[in-house]
Design an enzyme around this catalytic site. Structure first.
Site, PDB file in Angstrom:
ATOM      1  N   HIS A  36     -16.855  -3.005  -9.398  1.00  0.00           N
ATOM      2  CA  HIS A  36     -18.310  -2.979  -9.158  1.00  0.00           C
ATOM      3  C   HIS A  36     -18.918  -2.022 -10.177  1.00  0.00           C
ATOM      4  CE1 HIS A  36     -21.760  -2.504  -5.955  1.00  0.00           C
ATOM      5  NE2 HIS A  36     -22.212  -2.628  -7.188  1.00  0.00           N
ATOM      6  N   ASP A  37     -19.576  -2.584 -11.206  1.00  0.00           N
ATOM      7  CA  ASP A  37     -20.168  -1.751 -12.259  1.00  0.00           C
ATOM      8  C   ASP A  37     -21.191  -2.605 -12.994  1.00  0.00           C
ATOM      9  OD1 ASP A  37     -20.574   0.263 -14.301  1.00  0.00           O
ATOM     10  OD2 ASP A  37     -18.548   0.992 -13.906  1.00  0.00           O
ATOM     11  N   ILE A  38     -21.703  -2.139 -14.117  1.00  0.00           N
ATOM     12  CA  ILE A  38     -22.651  -2.975 -14.858  1.00  0.00           C
ATOM     13  C   ILE A  38     -21.903  -4.220 -15.359  1.00  0.00           C
ATOM     14  CG2 ILE A  38     -24.185  -1.064 -15.509  1.00  0.00           C
ATOM     15  CD1 ILE A  38     -22.890  -1.217 -18.338  1.00  0.00           C
ATOM     16  N   PRO A  39     -22.620  -5.329 -15.564  1.00  0.00           N
ATOM     17  CA  PRO A  39     -21.944  -6.583 -15.924  1.00  0.00           C
ATOM     18  C   PRO A  39     -21.018  -6.462 -17.132  1.00  0.00           C
ATOM     19  CG  PRO A  39     -24.211  -7.031 -15.296  1.00  0.00           C
ATOM     20  CD  PRO A  39     -24.075  -5.528 -15.310  1.00  0.00           C
ATOM     21  N   THR A  87     -19.351  -3.882 -18.341  1.00  0.00           N
ATOM     22  CA  THR A  87     -18.132  -3.123 -18.032  1.00  0.00           C
ATOM     23  C   THR A  87     -17.193  -3.946 -17.156  1.00  0.00           C
ATOM     24  OG1 THR A  87     -19.333  -1.062 -18.230  1.00  0.00           O
ATOM     25  CG2 THR A  87     -17.298  -0.979 -16.967  1.00  0.00           C
ATOM     26  N   GLY A 129      -0.399  -5.945   5.649  1.00  0.00           N
ATOM     27  CA  GLY A 129       0.260  -4.756   5.107  1.00  0.00           C
ATOM     28  C   GLY A 129       1.233  -4.149   6.088  1.00  0.00           C
ATOM     29  N   ARG A 130       0.737  -3.167   6.844  1.00  0.00           N
ATOM     30  CA  ARG A 130       1.630  -2.354   7.673  1.00  0.00           C
ATOM     31  C   ARG A 130       2.546  -3.112   8.636  1.00  0.00           C
ATOM     32  NH1 ARG A 130      -3.379   1.517   8.810  1.00  0.00           N
ATOM     33  NH2 ARG A 130      -4.316  -0.527   8.452  1.00  0.00           N
ATOM     34  N   LYS A 175       0.260  -7.833  -3.047  1.00  0.00           N
ATOM     35  CA  LYS A 175      -1.005  -7.193  -3.430  1.00  0.00           C
ATOM     36  C   LYS A 175      -0.782  -5.771  -3.924  1.00  0.00           C
ATOM     37  CE  LYS A 175      -4.433  -5.962  -0.373  1.00  0.00           C
ATOM     38  NZ  LYS A 175      -5.025  -4.650  -0.670  1.00  0.00           N
ATOM     39  N   ASP A 234       0.827  -1.208   0.000  1.00  0.00           N
ATOM     40  CA  ASP A 234       0.000   0.000   0.000  1.00  0.00           C
ATOM     41  C   ASP A 234       0.860   1.256   0.000  1.00  0.00           C
ATOM     42  OD1 ASP A 234      -2.381  -1.435  -0.072  1.00  0.00           O
ATOM     43  OD2 ASP A 234      -2.460  -1.622   2.104  1.00  0.00           O
ATOM     44  N   ASP A 237      -5.935  -5.775  -6.379  1.00  0.00           N
ATOM     45  CA  ASP A 237      -7.098  -5.481  -5.526  1.00  0.00           C
ATOM     46  C   ASP A 237      -7.816  -4.234  -6.044  1.00  0.00           C
ATOM     47  OD1 ASP A 237      -8.879  -5.567  -3.436  1.00  0.00           O
ATOM     48  OD2 ASP A 237      -7.448  -4.865  -1.919  1.00  0.00           O
ATOM     49  N   LEU A 238      -8.631  -4.426  -7.086  1.00  0.00           N
ATOM     50  CA  LEU A 238      -9.345  -3.288  -7.697  1.00  0.00           C
ATOM     51  C   LEU A 238     -10.797  -3.207  -7.242  1.00  0.00           C
ATOM     52  CD1 LEU A 238      -7.991  -3.410 -11.384  1.00  0.00           C
ATOM     53  CD2 LEU A 238      -7.063  -2.189  -9.401  1.00  0.00           C
ATOM     54  N   LYS A 239     -11.301  -4.222  -6.600  1.00  0.00           N
ATOM     55  CA  LYS A 239     -12.697  -4.242  -6.082  1.00  0.00           C
ATOM     56  C   LYS A 239     -13.672  -3.692  -7.114  1.00  0.00           C
ATOM     57  CE  LYS A 239     -11.420  -3.983  -1.151  1.00  0.00           C
ATOM     58  NZ  LYS A 239      -9.993  -3.584  -1.165  1.00  0.00           N
ATOM     59  N   THR A 295     -14.555  -3.990   5.751  1.00  0.00           N
ATOM     60  CA  THR A 295     -14.421  -3.976   7.214  1.00  0.00           C
ATOM     61  C   THR A 295     -14.710  -2.587   7.785  1.00  0.00           C
ATOM     62  OG1 THR A 295     -12.081  -3.493   7.101  1.00  0.00           O
ATOM     63  CG2 THR A 295     -12.676  -5.811   7.185  1.00  0.00           C
TER      64      THR A 295
HETATM   65  O1  C5P Z   1      -3.860  -3.065   7.979  1.00  0.00           O
HETATM   66  P1  C5P Z   1      -2.947  -3.630   6.919  1.00  0.00           P
HETATM   67  O2  C5P Z   1      -1.910  -2.645   6.506  1.00  0.00           O
HETATM   68  O3  C5P Z   1      -2.397  -4.994   7.267  1.00  0.00           O
HETATM   69  O4  C5P Z   1      -3.917  -3.798   5.686  1.00  0.00           O
HETATM   70  C1  C5P Z   1      -3.729  -4.723   4.661  1.00  0.00           C
HETATM   71  C2  C5P Z   1      -4.939  -4.699   3.766  1.00  0.00           C
HETATM   72  O5  C5P Z   1      -6.114  -4.930   4.537  1.00  0.00           O
HETATM   73  C3  C5P Z   1      -5.193  -3.366   3.049  1.00  0.00           C
HETATM   74  O6  C5P Z   1      -4.562  -3.356   1.804  1.00  0.00           O
HETATM   75  C4  C5P Z   1      -6.707  -3.354   2.903  1.00  0.00           C
HETATM   76  O7  C5P Z   1      -7.080  -4.004   1.702  1.00  0.00           O
HETATM   77  C5  C5P Z   1      -7.218  -4.194   4.067  1.00  0.00           C
HETATM   78  N1  C5P Z   1      -7.776  -3.404   5.187  1.00  0.00           N
HETATM   79  C6  C5P Z   1      -9.054  -3.678   5.637  1.00  0.00           C
HETATM   80  N2  C5P Z   1      -9.594  -2.956   6.690  1.00  0.00           N
HETATM   81  C7  C5P Z   1      -8.875  -1.999   7.309  1.00  0.00           C
HETATM   82  C8  C5P Z   1      -7.555  -1.730   6.896  1.00  0.00           C
HETATM   83  C9  C5P Z   1      -7.033  -2.458   5.831  1.00  0.00           C
HETATM   84  O8  C5P Z   1      -9.713  -4.543   5.089  1.00  0.00           O
HETATM   85  N3  C5P Z   1      -9.434  -1.336   8.316  1.00  0.00           N
END
Ligand code: C5P
Length: 235
Positions: free
Chosen positions: A69-72, A74, A214-215, A39, A17, A65-67, A125
């Site tokens: 969400h649009d019309i089918p 597209t 991630g972090r 990722k 990230d 990780d583009l998530k 989340t």
């Molecule tokens: O918190 P961390 O840096 O480990 O996040 C890794 C991934 O988790 C992020 O790229 C994001 O997709 C997801 N994330 C989440 N909910 C959060 C924070 C991060 O789903 N509150």
């Protein structure tokens, strides 16, 4: 060519990230051969485009990780475009509904011959039960397994859900679906912005196949040591 990894390290997906490709590539180089996936998120992809996928794929399989969400139509066309890149996993939003999910799954199958697998994000989340109610939905306890079952029935390969929902999702989709969870921390006190974090080993016991982290790795003084410490807890 990216390096395939065996054993518990194969479960780890490191979320790169960062919005600068140089930073992402530097991390990818250090983590190559040590984790299952890297990722690439929306920040990096909107800034650097497909070349980000190509650059990271030299070091590890790419989870894009583009998530979507649009019309089918597209979404299907976008999935087919991603199938031309060197990515192995792509996310779409389960809330796009069965027709969009089926179109995405069919496009991935046709354009990649099974090389690109799709994951459906259930409920973010960051979305509270109050917000779900404002959108006319049941709480996460009901909505997450409902979306998970619908996505798998629509041909999607796997799901992304919060650690707290792993048990319900696994029960809703059975053992074949790939289940992926973020929110992994060594200690609950290090949860950053995750409402309810979980340890890597507890998440695997609860049904997760892949752990998005991630972090705790990318901001560690020594990212390789941070990965090794997590992998040791999974061995
Ligand atoms: O918190 P961390 O840096 O480990 O996040 C890794 C991934 O988790 C992020 O790229 C994001 O997709 C997801 N994330 C989440 N909910 C959060 C924070 C991060 O789903 N509150």
């Amino acid at each position: 060519m990216s390096v395939a990894v065996d054993g518990p390290a194969a479960r780890i997906v490191v979320a790169l990230d960062v919005d600068e490709l140089d930073q992402a590539v530097a991390l990818a180089r250090r983590l190559s051969g040590r984790v299952g996936w890297l990722k690439v998120g929306l920040e990096l992809f909107t800034r650097e485009g497909p070349r980000a996928v190509a650059a990271i794929a030299e070091h590890a399989p790419v989870f894009l990780d583009l998530k979507l969400h649009d019309i089918p139509t597209t979404v299907a066309r976008s999935v087919a475009s991603v199938a031309r890149l060197d990515a192995g996993l792509l996310t779409v939003h389960a809330s796009g509904g069965p027709t969009m999910l089926r179109a995405a799954a069919d496009a991935a199958g046709e354009a990649s011959g099974g090389r690109l697998r799709l994951l459906a994000v259930t409920v973010l989340t960051s979305t509270s039960d109050d917000e779900l109610a404002a959108m006319g939905c049941d709480g996460a306890e009901v909505q997450v397994p409902r979306l998970a079952a619908m996505a798998i029935a629509s041909g999607i390969d796997g799901l992304v859900c919060a650690p707290v929902d792993l048990g319900r999702v696994r029960a809703a989709v059975g053992s074949d679906a790939l289940v992926v969870t973020p929110g992994i921390r060594a200690q609950a006190s290090d949860s950053d912005d995750h409402a309810r974090a979980m340890s890597a080993s507890a998440a695997v016991r609860a049904g997760a196949d892949l752990l998005v982290i991630g972090r705790p790795i990318t901001r560690a003084d020594d990212p390789v040591a941070a990965v090794e410490a997590i992998v040791a807890t999974l061995a």
